[in-house]
Design a protein around this motif. Structure first.
Motif, PDB file in Angstrom:
ATOM      1  N   LEU A   5      18.627  24.254  14.981  1.00  0.00           N
ATOM      2  CA  LEU A   5      17.334  24.922  15.196  1.00  0.00           C
ATOM      3  C   LEU A   5      16.226  23.889  15.309  1.00  0.00           C
ATOM      4  N   HIS A   6      15.277  24.151  16.193  1.00  0.00           N
ATOM      5  CA  HIS A   6      14.107  23.281  16.306  1.00  0.00           C
ATOM      6  C   HIS A   6      12.890  24.098  16.710  1.00  0.00           C
ATOM      7  N   ARG A   7      11.728  23.498  16.492  1.00  0.00           N
ATOM      8  CA  ARG A   7      10.460  24.117  16.894  1.00  0.00           C
ATOM      9  C   ARG A   7       9.503  23.012  17.311  1.00  0.00           C
ATOM     10  N   GLY A   9       5.537  22.428  19.436  1.00  0.00           N
ATOM     11  CA  GLY A   9       4.346  23.046  19.995  1.00  0.00           C
ATOM     12  C   GLY A   9       3.806  22.161  21.105  1.00  0.00           C
ATOM     13  N   TRP A  95      -1.892  26.766  21.499  1.00  0.00           N
ATOM     14  CA  TRP A  95      -0.622  26.048  21.582  1.00  0.00           C
ATOM     15  C   TRP A  95       0.438  26.919  22.247  1.00  0.00           C
ATOM     16  N   HIS A 113      25.776  16.992  13.938  1.00  0.00           N
ATOM     17  CA  HIS A 113      24.649  16.247  13.360  1.00  0.00           C
ATOM     18  C   HIS A 113      23.958  15.425  14.454  1.00  0.00           C
ATOM     19  N   THR A 117      19.915  15.808  16.188  1.00  0.00           N
ATOM     20  CA  THR A 117      18.889  14.767  16.301  1.00  0.00           C
ATOM     21  C   THR A 117      18.542  14.534  17.766  1.00  0.00           C
ATOM     22  N   MET A 124      11.036  16.708  22.148  1.00  0.00           N
ATOM     23  CA  MET A 124       9.814  15.908  22.187  1.00  0.00           C
ATOM     24  C   MET A 124       9.578  15.395  23.616  1.00  0.00           C
ATOM     25  N   LYS A 127       8.068  18.296  25.446  1.00  0.00           N
ATOM     26  CA  LYS A 127       6.648  18.389  25.055  1.00  0.00           C
ATOM     27  C   LYS A 127       5.806  17.367  25.842  1.00  0.00           C
TER      28      LYS A 127
ATOM     29  N   HIS B   6      21.435  16.098  10.645  1.00  0.00           N
ATOM     30  CA  HIS B   6      21.064  15.057  11.604  1.00  0.00           C
ATOM     31  C   HIS B   6      21.969  13.841  11.424  1.00  0.00           C
ATOM     32  N   GLU B 110      11.244  30.410  10.736  1.00  0.00           N
ATOM     33  CA  GLU B 110      10.589  29.541  11.720  1.00  0.00           C
ATOM     34  C   GLU B 110      10.205  28.198  11.103  1.00  0.00           C
ATOM     35  N   HIS B 113      13.020  25.829  11.430  1.00  0.00           N
ATOM     36  CA  HIS B 113      13.057  25.224  12.773  1.00  0.00           C
ATOM     37  C   HIS B 113      12.112  24.013  12.811  1.00  0.00           C
ATOM     38  N   HIS B 114      10.899  24.232  12.317  1.00  0.00           N
ATOM     39  CA  HIS B 114       9.894  23.147  12.305  1.00  0.00           C
ATOM     40  C   HIS B 114      10.399  21.949  11.498  1.00  0.00           C
ATOM     41  N   SER B 116      13.346  21.037  10.800  1.00  0.00           N
ATOM     42  CA  SER B 116      14.469  20.361  11.454  1.00  0.00           C
ATOM     43  C   SER B 116      13.968  19.326  12.455  1.00  0.00           C
ATOM     44  N   THR B 117      13.008  19.725  13.279  1.00  0.00           N
ATOM     45  CA  THR B 117      12.452  18.794  14.273  1.00  0.00           C
ATOM     46  C   THR B 117      11.711  17.667  13.576  1.00  0.00           C
ATOM     47  N   ALA B 120      13.940  15.090  12.135  1.00  0.00           N
ATOM     48  CA  ALA B 120      14.464  14.178  13.176  1.00  0.00           C
ATOM     49  C   ALA B 120      13.475  13.058  13.442  1.00  0.00           C
ATOM     50  N   THR B 121      12.194  13.399  13.523  1.00  0.00           N
ATOM     51  CA  THR B 121      11.211  12.345  13.805  1.00  0.00           C
ATOM     52  C   THR B 121      11.099  11.389  12.622  1.00  0.00           C
ATOM     53  N   MET B 124      14.050   9.049  12.797  1.00  0.00           N
ATOM     54  CA  MET B 124      13.799   8.001  13.792  1.00  0.00           C
ATOM     55  C   MET B 124      12.808   6.976  13.237  1.00  0.00           C
ATOM     56  N   VAL B 142       4.627  11.391  13.541  1.00  0.00           N
ATOM     57  CA  VAL B 142       4.682  11.999  14.870  1.00  0.00           C
ATOM     58  C   VAL B 142       4.316  13.479  14.788  1.00  0.00           C
ATOM     59  N   VAL B 143       3.397  13.915  15.608  1.00  0.00           N
ATOM     60  CA  VAL B 143       3.000  15.319  15.646  1.00  0.00           C
ATOM     61  C   VAL B 143       3.961  16.082  16.562  1.00  0.00           C
ATOM     62  N   VAL B 144       4.614  17.097  16.016  1.00  0.00           N
ATOM     63  CA  VAL B 144       5.567  17.848  16.836  1.00  0.00           C
ATOM     64  C   VAL B 144       5.022  19.199  17.284  1.00  0.00           C
ATOM     65  N   SER B 145       3.940  19.663  16.623  1.00  0.00           N
ATOM     66  CA  SER B 145       3.439  20.997  16.959  1.00  0.00           C
ATOM     67  C   SER B 145       2.115  21.279  16.259  1.00  0.00           C
ATOM     68  N   ASP B 146       1.649  22.524  16.377  1.00  0.00           N
ATOM     69  CA  ASP B 146       0.457  22.995  15.666  1.00  0.00           C
ATOM     70  C   ASP B 146       0.669  22.917  14.140  1.00  0.00           C
ATOM     71  N   TRP B 147       1.873  22.944  13.700  1.00  0.00           N
ATOM     72  CA  TRP B 147       2.175  22.790  12.266  1.00  0.00           C
ATOM     73  C   TRP B 147       2.250  21.329  11.877  1.00  0.00           C
TER      74      TRP B 147
END
Lengths: 148, 148
Positions: A5-7, A9, A95, A113, A117, A124, A127, B6, B110, B113-114, B116-117, B120-121, B124, B142-147
């Motif tokens: 699962l990922h999310r 914005g 967003w 796994h 990743t 990203m 995005k 991951h 949800e 999901h956030h 998880s992403t 990953a960052t 990294m 790293v910014v992945v979203s509005d969250w």
């Protein structure tokens, strides 16, 4: 059954642009792999390749403009075949939120796994591609490990 | 129960360096958050903060030099409390492989999901920190979203 699962914005009201990035050859080549071919309508098969290591064939199960795309993996690594990849898109407060699921893995193997990743880095890339026109599709994708 | 999984590979024989990055205040501050405090021995609690949004308190359950670290979340967002974060490290063919699991989520919400992403960052970031000394810990994460 276990799921990845990922999310992410994407900045702005970009559901149409995200949808195009998921449903056109030009869009998919902008963030996942330059080597993409096939049709992207419901029932058609899209072929994603990552030379020299192989790739995935996805049958499009659902394609709802600006909102949802679902693929079923019909060819590729044995762990992937029969799994589904879904993309749910919505706009909210400036967003564009993308909920991603790669579901139906039989077991949480080490390859899963890795793919979790790797999917994050491709999300990203998606995005970046929609926000600025610059993604990181294969063969220029982000290296996360010895498995690339 | 659902898990975030991951896998990253750090170049070189770096299991000692990865272990240090997971078990010392200086190491943790190099890739996750600059605002980290507390003890990192078994039974001790490490406090990770991400001003202004809060953070996590992790009790160290296992700490096996160069091989494995396990934390239990004892304070933080309700979805996190009681979950476990594990790190399994091994060297293989010139790489240091890290298998990560954040396990025991009650539901695939949800926010999961956030996370998880976001994990990953941060993985990294850990890879970059160990390989080159340059990670991307909060507040420069790293910014992945509005969250975020």
């Amino acid at each position: 059954m276990v799921d990845i699962l990922h999310r992410i914005g994407v900045k702005g009201s970009a559901s149409a642009e995200v949808f195009a990035a998921l449903t056109t050859t030009e869009g998919l080549a902008g963030w996942w792999t330059r080597d993409v071919s096939g049709g992207s309508g419901v029932g058609e098969v899209v072929a994603f390749r990552f030379p020299p290591v192989g790739g995935f064939d996805m049958r499009v199960l659902e394609s709802e403009p600006g909102r949802r795309v679902v693929w079923e993996v019909v060819d590729g690594p044995p762990e992937w075949v029969g799994t589904r990849v879904s993309w749910d898109v919505r706009e909210s407060d400036g967003w564009t939120v993308v909920l991603f699921a790669h579901s139906g893995w039989a077991e949480p193997v080490e390859f899963m796994h890795h793919c979790s990743t790797k999917w994050a880095t491709f999300l990203m890339s998606l995005k970046g591609f929609v926000e600025s026109g610059t993604g990181a599709p294969a063969p220029g994708d982000v290296v996360v490990s010895d498995w690339h």
